[in-house]
Design a protein around this motif. Structure first.
Motif, PDB file in Angstrom:
ATOM      1  N   GLU A 512       0.817  -1.214   0.000  1.00  0.00           N
ATOM      2  CA  GLU A 512       0.000   0.000   0.000  1.00  0.00           C
ATOM      3  C   GLU A 512       0.859   1.276   0.000  1.00  0.00           C
ATOM      4  O   GLU A 512       0.677   2.160  -0.822  1.00  0.00           O
ATOM      5  CB  GLU A 512      -0.842   0.001   1.263  1.00  0.00           C
ATOM      6  N   ARG A 513       1.784   1.292   0.941  1.00  0.00           N
ATOM      7  CA  ARG A 513       2.659   2.473   1.061  1.00  0.00           C
ATOM      8  C   ARG A 513       3.474   2.677  -0.201  1.00  0.00           C
ATOM      9  O   ARG A 513       3.604   3.790  -0.701  1.00  0.00           O
ATOM     10  CB  ARG A 513       3.655   2.244   2.205  1.00  0.00           C
ATOM     11  N   THR A 514       4.022   1.565  -0.720  1.00  0.00           N
ATOM     12  CA  THR A 514       4.884   1.661  -1.897  1.00  0.00           C
ATOM     13  C   THR A 514       4.103   2.252  -3.068  1.00  0.00           C
ATOM     14  O   THR A 514       4.555   3.209  -3.721  1.00  0.00           O
ATOM     15  CB  THR A 514       5.418   0.263  -2.259  1.00  0.00           C
ATOM     16  N   CYS A 515       2.911   1.692  -3.321  1.00  0.00           N
ATOM     17  CA  CYS A 515       2.141   2.153  -4.486  1.00  0.00           C
ATOM     18  C   CYS A 515       1.711   3.609  -4.297  1.00  0.00           C
ATOM     19  O   CYS A 515       1.779   4.420  -5.226  1.00  0.00           O
ATOM     20  CB  CYS A 515       0.926   1.258  -4.701  1.00  0.00           C
ATOM     21  N   ARG A 516       1.295   3.927  -3.075  1.00  0.00           N
ATOM     22  CA  ARG A 516       0.851   5.303  -2.812  1.00  0.00           C
ATOM     23  C   ARG A 516       1.988   6.297  -3.088  1.00  0.00           C
ATOM     24  O   ARG A 516       1.801   7.327  -3.708  1.00  0.00           O
ATOM     25  CB  ARG A 516       0.437   5.389  -1.344  1.00  0.00           C
ATOM     26  N   ARG A 517       3.178   5.943  -2.692  1.00  0.00           N
ATOM     27  CA  ARG A 517       4.317   6.862  -2.860  1.00  0.00           C
ATOM     28  C   ARG A 517       4.761   6.952  -4.322  1.00  0.00           C
ATOM     29  O   ARG A 517       5.152   8.015  -4.796  1.00  0.00           O
ATOM     30  CB  ARG A 517       5.482   6.426  -1.968  1.00  0.00           C
ATOM     31  N   LEU A 518       4.699   5.798  -5.034  1.00  0.00           N
ATOM     32  CA  LEU A 518       5.062   5.831  -6.458  1.00  0.00           C
ATOM     33  C   LEU A 518       4.096   6.751  -7.199  1.00  0.00           C
ATOM     34  O   LEU A 518       4.502   7.569  -8.031  1.00  0.00           O
ATOM     35  CB  LEU A 518       5.008   4.417  -7.050  1.00  0.00           C
TER      36      LEU A 518
END
Ligand code: GLU
Length: 533
Positions: A512-518
């Motif tokens: 979740e965090r990774t996709c949100r930041r990308l």
């Protein structure tokens, strides 16, 4: 008799690394030779040697595991012995009372006139000095004062103890002898004073004090450059020099190993030992710790007290390993050494006489090696207080913290590095602007990050291998070489361009965090992003 060395600090509140390095050298020497390592607390300065300062010294020694033999000797407890020693020196004619300035009579130790029987004193040849004839030469029981004639014809004032001027003759400009000291010495020592005008030169037989320093080799000092030394102040307080020598005799010290700021004291201390009827111990003086300009390393240069390093998150093992490497080496290229290895390798022959330059990066790297070797549970426990002081501490649940700690331990050089772990716990990234500009401001990066985010959203399982595969698939589809997108991904998900392995980091961050930041980076921070206008 086995070796007996001592650490004799004057506790003043903060323990300087140079001081504690002296303690470590003494400790290593004692343990290497199977001798005794004694602690003497030189607490005669009642204003600075507070109970708190003493407690902090003992605490630092315990933290560094510098165990000493027996009980510490408190110098202040020996006042009566120091006073008695001064009385003895007075009675034996080795000291005299003299009023200096307004402050009443002090007791001064006399550089001996009769030094023939002192093994450390030797004749060093005839000397002729050209004098500034307009400055009178004064001679009394405290010594000879005169002025040298400089190359520019100026006066350079000098003074030295009587004992340095055997065979002294004062000459006028024609070479006529105006005065000879030797036939007059009794009267002068008895209190008579002499003064001479128009002295153009003096000749005398120089005597030198010579000793072989265990670190610096043979050192010499002309007695005519020494002055009689105050040993008891006019208020009745014995001074450092007397107390230090008396206590070294009392403790039966065989080697005095200390910082080279004490070399100048040593010449007079040797004479004091002899006057007190004791053979002086051997001496070794350690080189200064200096900054990169070669000046004594001080608080102005950065952390200089042991306590500073402790609060920064240095381990005692690292400091105890690094400090002896300042001025000493084992003779091979080993740097990380256990205490046992240091003890086995330590000899004074390998202590350098040249100043030792403090290298904080080397210390940091060594600390990192020690941190890397700690068991994970211990690492988590030790870093906990540093985590607790971070603004994101509340978000650091124990499971995530454990995963992050496991990932980051091997690159942690200081416990304060925990401050860099923020991106694991909060989306409020602190972007490194330069890294972001370089990695993200390129054509096509926004779209690539968006595509990667889409690929990762479906990737099962979301682990290192899955992440790596998704990144490769995305770069291939876009016709980019392998790894070409990594810098952009890293900045997008962590805000910086340094850290642990990228795939591992993303796995720990979670999908979740990774996709949100990308997506955020693609939308707001890249060339052509909407927010870039
Ligand atoms: N108290 C002195 C100092 O800390 C001790 C010197 C010595 O080791 O003799 O500098």
């Amino acid at each position: 008799m086995s070796n007996r060395v001592r650490f004799a600090p004057s506790p003043t509140g903060e323990v300087h690394i140079g001081n504690i390095r002296t303690a470590i050298f003494n400790w290593l020497y004692a343990r290497h030779t199977g001798g005794q390592f004694l602690l003497r607390i030189e607490d005669t300065d009642r204003e600075r040697s507070t109970p708190a300062a003493i407690a902090s010294l003992l605490e630092v020694m315990a933290w560094l595991e510098l165990d000493f033999d027996g009980e510490p000797l408190y110098q202040s407890s020996r006042l009566a012995a120091h006073t008695a020693a001064a009385d003895q020196l007075l009675a034996d004619g080795h000291a005299y009372r003299h009023a200096k300035g307004e402050g009443g009579e002090a007791t001064l130790f006399r550089i001996p006139w009769d030094s023939d029987a002192i093994p450390e004193v030797c004749e060093a040849g005839d000397v002729r000095l050209e004098l500034h004839a307009k400055t009178p030469v004064a001679i009394d029981f405290t010594g000879v004062s005169y002025a040298l004639l400089t190359k520019k014809g100026k006066a350079s004032p000098q003074a030295g103890a009587l004992g340095g001027f055997h065979g002294l003759q004062l000459l006028d400009a024609d070479g006529t002898v105006l005065y000879e000291l030797d036939p007059d010495i009794k009267a002068v020592l008895g209190g008579e004073s002499r003064q001479f005008e128009g002295v153009a030169a003096m000749t005398f037989r120089r005597r030198e004090l010579v000793y072989t320093d265990l670190v610096k080799g043979e050192l010499r000092k002309p007695l005519d450059s020494l002055k009689d030394q105050v040993i008891v102040r006019s208020d009745g307080a014995p001074v450092f020099h007397l107390a230090n020598v008396c206590d070294d005799i009392e403790q039966g010290i065989t080697e005095i190993l200390r910082g080279d700021d004490h070399v100048e004291n040593t010449y007079r201390h040797i004479l004091l030992f002899r006057a007190l009827g004791a053979a002086p111990p051997a001496y070794g003086h350690f080189p200064m710790i200096v900054n990169d300009q070669g000046k004594p390393f001080s608080k102005r240069d950065g952390d200089a007290y042991v306590g500073d390093f402790r609060t920064k998150g240095y381990l005692p093992e690292a400091l105890r390993n690094y400090l002896p490497l300042l001025g000493w080496s084992p003779g091979d290229d080993r740097e990380q050494m256990t205490s046992d290895e240091l003890v086995a390798a330590f000899t004074l022959e390998r202590v350098n006489s040249a100043a030792a330059q403090m290298d904080v990066n080397k210390l940091k790297n060594l600390n990192g090696l020690y941190i890397a070797a700690i068991a994970l549970d211990d690492f988590i426990e030790l870093i906990q207080p540093f985590v607790a002081s971070q603004p994101w501490a509340a978000a650091a649940d124990s499971t995530t913290l454990r995963t992050v700690a496991e990932l980051m331990q091997s690159r942690c050089k200081l416990f304060t590095d925990a401050a860099d772990w923020s991106y694991f716990f909060t989306d409020d990234l602190d972007f490194d602007e330069k890294a972001a500009r370089k990695a993200l401001q390129k054509d096509g990066v926004a779209a690539a990050l968006q595509q990667l985010s889409d690929a990762l959203a479906e990737k099962e399982p979301f682990d290192e291998a899955g992440i790596e595969a998704a990144i490769h698939a995305t770069t291939e589809k876009l016709g980019l070489g392998q790894g070409k997108l990594n810098a952009a991904i890293r900045v997008a998900v962590t805000g910086t361009n340094v850290g642990a392995g990228l795939y591992e980091t993303m796995a720990v961050l979670g999908r979740e965090r990774t996709c949100r930041r990308l997506q955020f980076a693609g939308d707001n921070l890249c060339a052509g992003s909407s927010a870039q206008g």
